[in-house]
Scaffold this active site. Sequence first.
Site, PDB file in Angstrom:
ATOM      1  N   ASP A 186      19.920  -4.218  -2.386  1.00 10.35           N
ATOM      2  CA  ASP A 186      18.804  -3.976  -1.520  1.00 10.35           C
ATOM      3  C   ASP A 186      17.444  -4.852  -2.280  1.00 10.35           C
ATOM      4  O   ASP A 186      16.901  -4.380  -3.117  1.00 10.35           O
ATOM      5  CB  ASP A 186      18.336  -2.801  -0.949  1.00 10.35           C
ATOM      6  CG  ASP A 186      17.133  -2.768  -0.514  1.00 10.35           C
ATOM      7  OD1 ASP A 186      16.361  -3.679  -0.121  1.00 10.35           O
ATOM      8  OD2 ASP A 186      16.865  -1.516   0.146  1.00 10.35           O
TER       9      ASP A 186
ATOM     10  N   GLN B 245      12.048  -5.021  -2.073  1.00 10.43           N
ATOM     11  CA  GLN B 245      10.928  -4.987  -2.941  1.00 10.43           C
ATOM     12  C   GLN B 245      11.074  -6.114  -4.252  1.00 10.43           C
ATOM     13  O   GLN B 245       9.976  -6.505  -4.806  1.00 10.43           O
ATOM     14  CB  GLN B 245      10.637  -3.549  -3.781  1.00 10.43           C
ATOM     15  CG  GLN B 245      10.587  -2.516  -2.799  1.00 10.43           C
ATOM     16  CD  GLN B 245       9.267  -2.691  -2.212  1.00 10.43           C
ATOM     17  OE1 GLN B 245       8.325  -3.301  -2.715  1.00 10.43           O
ATOM     18  NE2 GLN B 245       8.998  -2.063  -1.039  1.00 10.43           N
TER      19      GLN B 245
ATOM     20  N   CYS C 168       9.745   6.533   3.037  1.00 12.38           N
ATOM     21  CA  CYS C 168      10.968   6.400   3.500  1.00 12.38           C
ATOM     22  C   CYS C 168      11.996   6.853   2.409  1.00 12.38           C
ATOM     23  O   CYS C 168      13.003   6.090   2.282  1.00 12.38           O
ATOM     24  CB  CYS C 168      11.235   5.190   4.096  1.00 12.38           C
ATOM     25  SG  CYS C 168      10.208   4.772   5.636  1.00 12.38           S
TER      26      CYS C 168
ATOM     27  N   LYS D  22       7.348  -8.683   3.121  1.00 19.14           N
ATOM     28  CA  LYS D  22       6.994  -8.469   2.015  1.00 19.14           C
ATOM     29  C   LYS D  22       6.631  -9.510   0.994  1.00 19.14           C
ATOM     30  O   LYS D  22       6.519  -9.317  -0.287  1.00 19.14           O
ATOM     31  CB  LYS D  22       7.911  -7.472   1.332  1.00 19.14           C
ATOM     32  CG  LYS D  22       7.986  -6.165   2.378  1.00 19.14           C
ATOM     33  CD  LYS D  22       9.041  -5.249   1.479  1.00 19.14           C
ATOM     34  CE  LYS D  22       9.414  -3.882   2.663  1.00 19.14           C
ATOM     35  NZ  LYS D  22       8.444  -3.153   2.697  1.00 19.14           N
TER      36      LYS D  22
ATOM     37  N   HIS E  64      15.737   3.347  -0.616  1.00 21.15           N
ATOM     38  CA  HIS E  64      14.825   3.593   1.025  1.00 21.15           C
ATOM     39  C   HIS E  64      15.824   3.689   2.188  1.00 21.15           C
ATOM     40  O   HIS E  64      17.043   3.667   1.921  1.00 21.15           O
ATOM     41  CB  HIS E  64      14.415   2.084   1.218  1.00 21.15           C
ATOM     42  CG  HIS E  64      13.350   1.984   2.394  1.00 21.15           C
ATOM     43  ND1 HIS E  64      13.748   1.909   3.701  1.00 21.15           N
ATOM     44  CD2 HIS E  64      12.211   1.976   2.345  1.00 21.15           C
ATOM     45  CE1 HIS E  64      12.801   1.860   4.670  1.00 21.15           C
ATOM     46  NE2 HIS E  64      11.856   1.926   3.718  1.00 21.15           N
TER      47      HIS E  64
END
Length: 423
Positions: free
Chosen positions: A215, A218, A381, A241, A138
């Site tokens: 990261d 998600q 993104c 999220k 991303h």
Amino acid sequence: MKHSALHTASYDASSLELDLDALRKQFPILTRTMRGKRFSYLDNGATSLKPEAVIAAESRYYTELSANIHRGVYEFSEQATVEYDGAREKVARFIGADRNGSVIFTKSTTESVNVVAYGWVRKYLGPGDELVTTEIEHHANLIPWQEACKAVGARLRFIPVNPDGSLQLESLEDVIGERTKLVAITAMSNVTGYMPDLERIIGLAHARGARVLVDGAQYVSHHPINVAELGCDFLVFSGHKMCGPTGIGVLYGKNDVLEAMDPLIYGGDMVSKVKRDEASYKPVPDKFEGGTPNIAGAIALGAAVDFLAEVGMQRILEHERSLLEYLVERASRVDELVSYGPDDLSVRGGIFSFNYGDVHPHDAGALLDQEGVAVRTGFHCAQPLMKVFGVTGTVRASVYLYNTTDDIDALIDGLARIKDVFG
Ligand SMILES: Cc1ncc(COP(=O)(O)O)c(C=O)c1O
């Protein structure tokens, strides 16, 4: 706080089945229709829906406390402080942090990455040093590194990517070397759901003396995670999220690394002593939380992790796996549908990106909206990954705990409508 329907749902610890009816009742927005149709929310990669318990926690802070933290000597301020710090402990438990690591509240994954880019990369990297990332990231886990590397004269390197969006891990040894200072990598692609082998990457990076930032924007909402076992130096993710509110994010870091970092934000509440020309700062985590933080957001994120833990992350994972299998199977019978991502579903989370014939993704998304189906369209993104796929955008359907096969059916049936319109 009312979450009676969840409590009346019988969660048999040995069963991985979700009680979907009871669960869906926890999400007030699921009673709405969209364009007059049953609301099929398949844009969970962008943000999740919020359960009653989280909405109530945020609202309760404003109705019952509404006080600033760490400053007041009166009851409501003390209580707000206890709840804010309590939320930090809940989040730390949720990600398996031990006493060697700390949770810092930020406003988002994006801000968390920037805290590391400014406070660590710009401080410790210089000419000749290397920062390794990938083309599947991303933009939030790419642009801050581009800028930081430019500023200090370090080199940005990439783990090669396969045409299906998975990584060429056999090339790891060529890319992660003695000059590598940081490896910044996603735990789950927001375009394909691909989950790289983090243990292997972290193992090699550490053997080379590099730090690793994961990261988890998600991943953390969909999978059990234990940072102490994983061994990553940083983990970044966003509350919105994972059933939590917008405006609250997390930077987890190992204490020794955080202590040696500079803050991104300077000002009140993060200082221990201030003189006219200089100041000293509080220890971690306070040194990174200058100014009045998102108190309501942090408390509501605490409620979100309570909620997810009660449902059970393993149960959520199994549910999403079965939805992805169902989606892939149904999509495989749709002519002219091209999907992106590795065929091996065991390395993928519940995200399905596709294009339908030569219909523009935005047109496909607009027609699906007419059917009550919310998907994301565009480049997500992740423009470097779009380049790998040779497209400018895709349609992305992403599932979460409250989705059912009805949502998938609505998506696939909606594609038939696109065919009617575009022929
Ligand atoms: C993998 C990944 N990283 C980072 C981000 C940025 O998250 P936020 O916009 O909450 O900062 C996203 C958001 O979609 C994402 O999917």
